[in-house]
Design an enzyme around this catalytic site. Structure first.
Site, PDB file in Angstrom:
ATOM      1  N   CYS A   1       0.805  -1.226   0.000  1.00 29.05           N
ATOM      2  CA  CYS A   1       0.000   0.000   0.000  1.00 29.05           C
ATOM      3  C   CYS A   1       0.839   1.278   0.000  1.00 29.05           C
ATOM      4  O   CYS A   1       0.316   2.364  -0.276  1.00 29.05           O
ATOM      5  CB  CYS A   1      -0.948   0.000   1.196  1.00 29.05           C
ATOM      6  SG  CYS A   1      -2.080  -1.417   1.227  1.00 29.05           S
TER       7      CYS A   1
ATOM      8  N   HIS B   1      -3.448   6.845   2.199  1.00 26.95           N
ATOM      9  CA  HIS B   1      -3.863   5.540   1.683  1.00 26.95           C
ATOM     10  C   HIS B   1      -5.212   5.194   2.295  1.00 26.95           C
ATOM     11  O   HIS B   1      -5.396   5.290   3.510  1.00 26.95           O
ATOM     12  CB  HIS B   1      -2.807   4.488   2.053  1.00 26.95           C
ATOM     13  CG  HIS B   1      -3.322   3.096   2.000  1.00 26.95           C
ATOM     14  ND1 HIS B   1      -3.900   2.565   0.877  1.00 26.95           N
ATOM     15  CD2 HIS B   1      -3.356   2.111   2.935  1.00 26.95           C
ATOM     16  CE1 HIS B   1      -4.274   1.319   1.118  1.00 26.95           C
ATOM     17  NE2 HIS B   1      -3.952   1.029   2.361  1.00 26.95           N
TER      18      HIS B   1
ATOM     19  N   ASN C   1     -10.284  -0.388  -0.407  1.00 22.18           N
ATOM     20  CA  ASN C   1      -8.825  -0.327  -0.319  1.00 22.18           C
ATOM     21  C   ASN C   1      -8.256  -0.915  -1.603  1.00 22.18           C
ATOM     22  O   ASN C   1      -8.326  -2.125  -1.832  1.00 22.18           O
ATOM     23  CB  ASN C   1      -8.368  -1.126   0.905  1.00 22.18           C
ATOM     24  CG  ASN C   1      -6.865  -1.097   1.104  1.00 22.18           C
ATOM     25  OD1 ASN C   1      -6.101  -0.819   0.179  1.00 22.18           O
ATOM     26  ND2 ASN C   1      -6.415  -1.413   2.315  1.00 22.18           N
TER      27      ASN C   1
END
Length: 336
Positions: A112, A254, A284
């Protein structure tokens, strides 16, 4: 003359197939309310047959090049943890699909945090004069590595890609990347992982469990560390620029979990309106998360020329990182 990488284009692409919370609730022991209250997510996009990570990356990259008004760059960096193949890297294939044969191309694997790491690598190569232009892409198809029966991961992750075009410019101009903060802690390797498929497992005499081919995450541990490391990283990059957190115009984190985002904002003393969120619509999306959120903020008209913007992420490795930039003004993100 000192050179800096300057943001000149943004593009995104998500697969057309949408999976809503109600659709997941029909398959798993969960509800729309359970998912929304714990993650902030209402829907996510999922890749269909033929839509590999490289395919998504190529679509987003084309849009970024269109946004920048250019058709060539010197370098292509693809941040991903779901490459088309273990070998070779996905970036050269994407470069070829874009008609950028001969350009430098490599992958970055920082989960990520990958997009921030990719920006840092490209900015360094621009700053030292190795290249004049670069395309940094964050792309992942995490749906391909999720256990179909695991509600704790399936409700969180979606597929997508986002890309940024960088060019050489002056450190003082709008759009310039002003600094980075990067970190890692390999002691947390098992908190965010796919246990099987690598050399460590293949060299072992122990047969892997069927679920070892799927993504695993220790949610509570990840929550605590994500908040701690992203908050510290944001402070670190601001300290280097002598900019107080209360002077920061926008935070683009993020999109891991809405509770993580809200907790980070409180840790930094930032009001909610300064934090860009789009997790409700895409979930996500791992390495694609930050550029998708940045493009979402740009499309919504949230940024003004000269605004200070920090991008920050936390991912497997463990890795974390932040990038500070000034918004370049009339930049239109292409998301078609």
């Amino acid at each position: 003359m000192t050179r800096s990488a300057v943001l000149s284009g943004l593009g995104t692409w998500v697969p057309p197939q949408v999976v809503t919370n109600d659709m997941l609730a029909a398959e798993l022991d969960t509800t729309d309310e359970w998912i929304r209250t714990r993650t902030g997510i209402t829907r996510r996009h999922v890749a269909s047959d033929g839509m590999s990570t490289g395919y998504l990356a190529t679509q987003a990259a084309r849009n970024a090049l269109k946004s920048a008004g250019v058709d060539r760059v010197d370098l292509v960096v693809v941040a991903t943890s779901t490459p088309d193949r273990p070998c070779p890297a996905t970036a050269p294939v994407v470069a070829d699909a874009l008609g950028l044969g001969g350009a430098g191309a490599f992958d970055v694997a920082a989960v990520c945090t990958g997009f921030v790491y990719g920006l840092a690598a490209a900015a360094g190569l621009i700053g030292t004069g190795v290249v004049d232009t670069a395309l940094v892409i964050g792309a992942d198809t995490f749906s391909t590595i999720l256990d179909p029966g695991d509600r704790t991961t399936r409700v969180i992750f979606g597929d997508g890609a986002g890309a940024a075009v960088l060019r050489a410019g002056d450190p003082g101009e709008d759009g310039a990347l002003a600094g980075f903060d990067l970190g890692s802690d390999g002691r947390g390797v098992d908190l965010i992982t796919v246990p099987a498929g690598g050399s460590q497992q293949r060299l072992s005499e122990t047969e892997p469990a069927p679920t070892d081919a799927y993504f695993h995450m220790d949610g509570p541990q990840v929550f605590a560390r994500a908040v701690r490391h992203m908050s510290a990283s944001v402070r670190g990059v601001l300290d280097r620029a002598a900019l107080a957190p209360d002077r920061l115009a926008h935070l683009v984190p993020h999109q891991a979990n809405v509770r993580i985002l809200d907790t980070c904002a409180r840790e930094l003393g930032l009001p909610p309106e300064r934090v860009v969120k789009n997790i409700d619509q895409v979930g996500n999306t791992v390495a694609a998360s930050i550029p998708l959120a940045l493009a979402s903020g740009a499309t919504a008209g949230r940024f003004t020329a000269g605004d200070s913007v920090v991008l920050t992420g936390f991912g497997g490795g463990l890795t974390w990182g932040s990038a500070l930039l000034t918004w370049p003004g009339p930049l239109v993100a292409v998301t078609e």
